[in-house]
Design an enzyme around this catalytic site. Structure first.
Site, PDB file in Angstrom:
ATOM      1  N   CYS A  13     -13.023   6.770   9.219  1.00  0.00           N
ATOM      2  CA  CYS A  13     -13.280   6.993  10.650  1.00  0.00           C
ATOM      3  C   CYS A  13     -13.338   5.686  11.423  1.00  0.00           C
ATOM      4  O   CYS A  13     -12.995   5.630  12.592  1.00  0.00           O
ATOM      5  CB  CYS A  13     -14.548   7.802  10.838  1.00  0.00           C
ATOM      6  SG  CYS A  13     -15.901   7.178   9.858  1.00  0.00           S
ATOM      7  N   GLU A  21      -6.462   9.449  16.897  1.00  0.00           N
ATOM      8  CA  GLU A  21      -6.832   9.037  15.550  1.00  0.00           C
ATOM      9  C   GLU A  21      -5.829   9.650  14.562  1.00  0.00           C
ATOM     10  O   GLU A  21      -5.700  10.871  14.480  1.00  0.00           O
ATOM     11  CB  GLU A  21      -8.247   9.540  15.249  1.00  0.00           C
ATOM     12  CG  GLU A  21      -8.776   9.055  13.929  1.00  0.00           C
ATOM     13  CD  GLU A  21     -10.190   9.542  13.654  1.00  0.00           C
ATOM     14  OE1 GLU A  21     -10.513  10.682  14.017  1.00  0.00           O
ATOM     15  OE2 GLU A  21     -10.963   8.771  13.060  1.00  0.00           O
TER      16      GLU A  21
END
Ligand code: ADP
Length: 803
Positions: free
Chosen positions: A300, A397
């Site tokens: 992440c 992302e």
């Protein structure tokens, strides 16, 4: 042939770690797993199972139980039953259990590592040398916090039953980040691993049993998102801790809104990796390898956006391509492999689609000349150049081994590009100038900043996001606050005071505080108070006002009826005043003391006004006096709410800085019109936030009178903005405003729900009262660290040292 030439021509031979012990472990359990509930293995009540697959071969490893709402309910009940005894243990006893778990994890370290690599696809070098050692470290570290809880977190108790939902990228590490602090602080847990990677959590369930943990303290429920949703929605869960995608985080924020469940979210990121011209190029190249090719980029906080200064960019691209050519993708159990398998076909497909989109949008893609193994889920390291900052691959992302590179000229441009994202999880800054690094680190909006390093983690340092990367921290003392609540909340508003007064042998103060209620006979004041925006009084956009009733139903005056437009203007003014955070803490302290001085000079006036509203003359004087004291409290705190330097076991200093959140919306309580206003507003201001305040709807005049104090106390325009009117309507606008970073709401349960639900838009932090009243006079409930914590977010800056 020279030795150098021999080196050049040498091929890597395979260096496989044996899978046998892990496969044997699976075989012995019939390759089929139920849930661990109350210390026992239970079959799924729906009888449904799904396969957990090895992504390197696409072959199934085991059958995993699909948890139903009934299973979740059984697990929550087991956790609830186990709670009183677990909470009643002293910290030392809990420390021993956590210590025992750490020892067991170490004892089975290799089995954990191999199982993790089989199930997740990560290289054995990473699971063996990073994930599992960090897991053990996390349990050891938190055994220490259990031991120290009484002295280091006085007045705090565990939250209760915790529902924990984790992702597949660091299955065991995320489990440790969740379970260790929860148990240390006296909570019991129900944890759901991600559906792709349940196996190490199931091995951990056995470890809990072997370590003698009382049944029900840790319950493991497997299943997909539906099982997670059932856990989130279960009414008897006191807190949800979630790590995963921002989309699911948003769903959970909405689902828990107004339930009183505490919530921490660790969500996505698009972390900048900033390289200045003077950086050490070789270190930077290895840094990029760690930033984006560690764990196949399924991290992440992966440094997925390289921002390179123009003078170094071409050399960096050339060196990166050379280095990428030497990376090895393949069998995760091969110790010579750098990049393992992508977790599952669906993730591989998502990465492929985003890469195609990047090419379609005109960016230049580069991949090494070699090809990946044909069988299994593999993807090569990928570098994009000629990327526009607004393109999809620069904003979304990707969660794969794909990095984009953009260039900048000046440090200011680097910061602007770095912050050009809705996320704020982490950042790396590369430069040989410590001056430059420590100038840039605080300007980047991110929960962690690594200087000349990347992807460093440790149990002693908090980790978590700014902005849409979520809220709450995991690790370090800052992470413990997610798993405790103030003891007074259990006893109710008057409980703590009564307990203390009793100790001193005095009657509870609440009873003697009330005045006679008659109120002085004074003529009403014929004045309409305006709003206060950007340091100036402003007429409400609506052109309407509303009357303020005093004791005995007398109209005392009017205040402006603020609307959505006024709130928006106030938010804009607050943003312009963000310079407040950049000034010194000493200056903020001075301004707050000055407010106290100016309030003291007008004490009689304010006391009269309060008495007119509340009808309580004696109480009014006391309220003004308490308000002056409270201002002093925050004048004192302004330059004393220090950060920390964490003792992480690396050659570096990890600096935990308390930073303001930004623009905070504050809906004030209706009780204590002046003290409530000051108590809710000033801690945020003291920590460097700019605020948009909705004063008490019933008794707003103490706040509107306060304009004069603000004007005469050198408070810069825009730091405190005040919009009077209907509290819930205005709070609604604040909670849904994308440029508001946090909302504090001291009002009804329904209003609290509304604020929490609407905050999901930009993932703003919320602090709401659910209709629970505070005793604003009480030092434990009305002031102090709880407020300061809510007014700040922790940024950890890692600064390595040594030659
Ligand atoms: P990722 O993109 O990392 O897979 P997800 O957010 O989809 O992230 O998954 C993280 C965890 O959240 C997993 O354990 C998954 O099963 C769980 N999950 C998915 N959807 C929901 C939901 N609606 N409510 C609760 N948990 C969910």
């Amino acid at each position: 042939m020279s030795i150098a030439e021999i080196f050049e021509t040498m091929e890597y031979g395979p260096a496989p770690e044996s899978a046998s012990p892990a496969l044997r472990w699976l075989e012995e359990r019939g390759r089929t797993f139920g849930h661990l509930i109350g210390g026992e293995w239970r079959d799924p009540s729906g009888g449904e199972y799904f396969d957990s697959t090895n992504p390197a071969t696409n072959k199934p490893l085991a059958r995993i139980a699909q948890g139903t709402p009934a299973d979740v309910d059984a697990a929550v009940r087991a956790a609830r039953e186990a709670l009183p005894a677990w909470q009643a243990l002293d910290g030392h006893a809990r420390a021993r259990y956590l210590y025992a778990i750490a020892r067991h994890v170490q004892r089975h370290a290799r089995l954990f590592a191999v199982l993790e690599s089989l199930d997740n696809g990560k290289p054995i070098r990473e699971s063996r040398d990073i994930d599992i050692p960090l897991v053990a470290r996390h349990f050891y570290h938190h055994a220490g916090w259990a031991q120290l809880m009484d002295t280091e977190l006085p007045g705090q108790v565990g939250v209760g039953v915790i529902g924990q939902i984790i992702p597949w990228n660091f299955p065991m590490l995320m489990l440790a980040w969740k379970i260790a602090p929860a148990l240390a602080m006296g909570n019991t847990v129900v944890l759901k691993p991600a559906e792709f990677t349940s196996l190490t959590a199931l091995l951990f369930a056995e470890v809990c049993r072997d370590a003698g943990l009382p049944p029900g303290v840790v319950n493991i429920i497997t299943g997909d998102g539906r099982t997670g949703a059932a856990l989130v929605e279960h009414p008897d869960v006191d807190k949800i801790a979630f790590t995963g995608s921002t989309d699911v985080g948003r769903i959970i924020r909405v689902a828990t809104a107004g339930t009183g469940k505490k919530l921490s979210l660790e969500l996505g990121g698009k972390s900048p990796f900033i390289v200045f011209d003077d950086a050490d190029l070789e270190s930077v190249v290895e840094g990029v390898v760690d930033a984006i090719w560690f764990n196949q980029g399924q991290v992440c906080c992966a440094g997925s956006r390289i921002l390179a200064q123009e003078g170094i960019a071409d050399r960096l691209v050339a060196r990166l391509r050379e280095r990428m050519e030497t990376l090895r993708v393949g069998d995760p159990l091969d110790k010579g492999v750098d990049i393992g398998a992508i977790v599952a076909p669906v993730q591989l497909q998502k990465i492929t689609e985003l890469v195609n989109q990047g090419r379609d949008e005109g960016a230049t893609m580069w991949q090494p000349s070699w090809s990946c193994p044909a069988e299994g889920c593999f993807y090569p390291p990928t570098l994009f150049t000629d990327v526009s900052p607004s393109s999809t691959i620069a904003q979304v992302e990707i969660f794969g081994p794909v990095v984009v590179l953009m260039t900048f000229r000046t440090p200011a441009e680097a910061v602007a590009l770095a912050n050009n994202t809705a996320f704020g999880l982490a950042a790396s800054v590369w430069t040989e100038s410590i001056n430059l690094a420590l100038d840039v680190a605080p300007k980047v909006l991110a929960g962690t900043v690594w200087v000349n390093s990347t992807n460093l983690f440790d149990a002693a340092s908090g980790f978590g996001g700014y902005r849409e990367s979520g809220f709450g921290r995991e690790g370090g003392k800052e992470g413990l606050w997610e798993y405790v609540k103030p003891r007074w909340e259990l006893e109710g508003k008057n409980g703590a005071a009564a307990r203390r007064e009793e100790k001193r042998g005095k009657p509870a103060r609440a009873e003697k505080a009330r005045g006679n209620g008659a109120g002085p006979v004074l003529p009403p004041i014929d004045r309409t108070a305006k709003l206060y925006i950007g340091g100036k009084q402003a007429r409400p956009d609506s052109g309407y006002s509303m009357p303020v009733m005093g004791a005995g139903e007398r109209v005392l005056g009017d205040v402006g009826l603020g609307n959505r437009k006024d709130v928006r203007n106030a938010v804009e003014a607050a943003h312009k005043a963000r310079g407040w955070a950049k000034g010194t803490a000493h200056n903020r302290a001075q301004v707050i003391y000055y407010m106290a001085e100016n309030l003291a000079a007008r004490a009689d006036e304010f006391a009269r006004r309060i008495a007119q509203m509340t009808g309580d003359e004696a109480g009014a004087e006391r309220e003004v006096e308490a308000s002056i004291r409270r201002l002093y409290t925050y004048g004192a705190w302004a330059d004393k709410y220090d950060g920390q330097v964490h003792a992480t076991p690396l050659r570096n200093v990890t600096i935990a800085m308390n930073e303001p959140i930004g623009v905070v919306g504050v809906a004030c309580p209706d009780t204590a019109p002046l003290l409530g206003f000051i108590s809710a507003v000033i801690p945020a201001v003291a920590m460097g936030n700019a605020v948009v305040v909705v004063p008490s709807e019933r008794w707003p005049l103490a706040a509107t009178d306060f304009y004069q104090v603000l004007d005469t106390s050198d408070v810069p325009g825009g730091v405190v903005n005040i919009v009077t009117g209907k509290r819930d309507e205005l709070a609604e606008t604040l909670a849904s405003h994308d440029d508001v970073d946090a909302v504090w709401y001291f009002g009804s349960a329904e209003g609290s729900t509304m604020v929490e639900r609407l905050s999901a838009g930009n993932m703003k932090r919320t602090w709401v009262s659910y209709g629970r009243e505070r005793d604003w006079y009480d030092a434990e409930q009305g002031e102090g660290r709880e407020f300061l914590r809510q007014a700040t977010q922790v940024k950890n800056i890692w600064v390595p040292y040594g030659e």
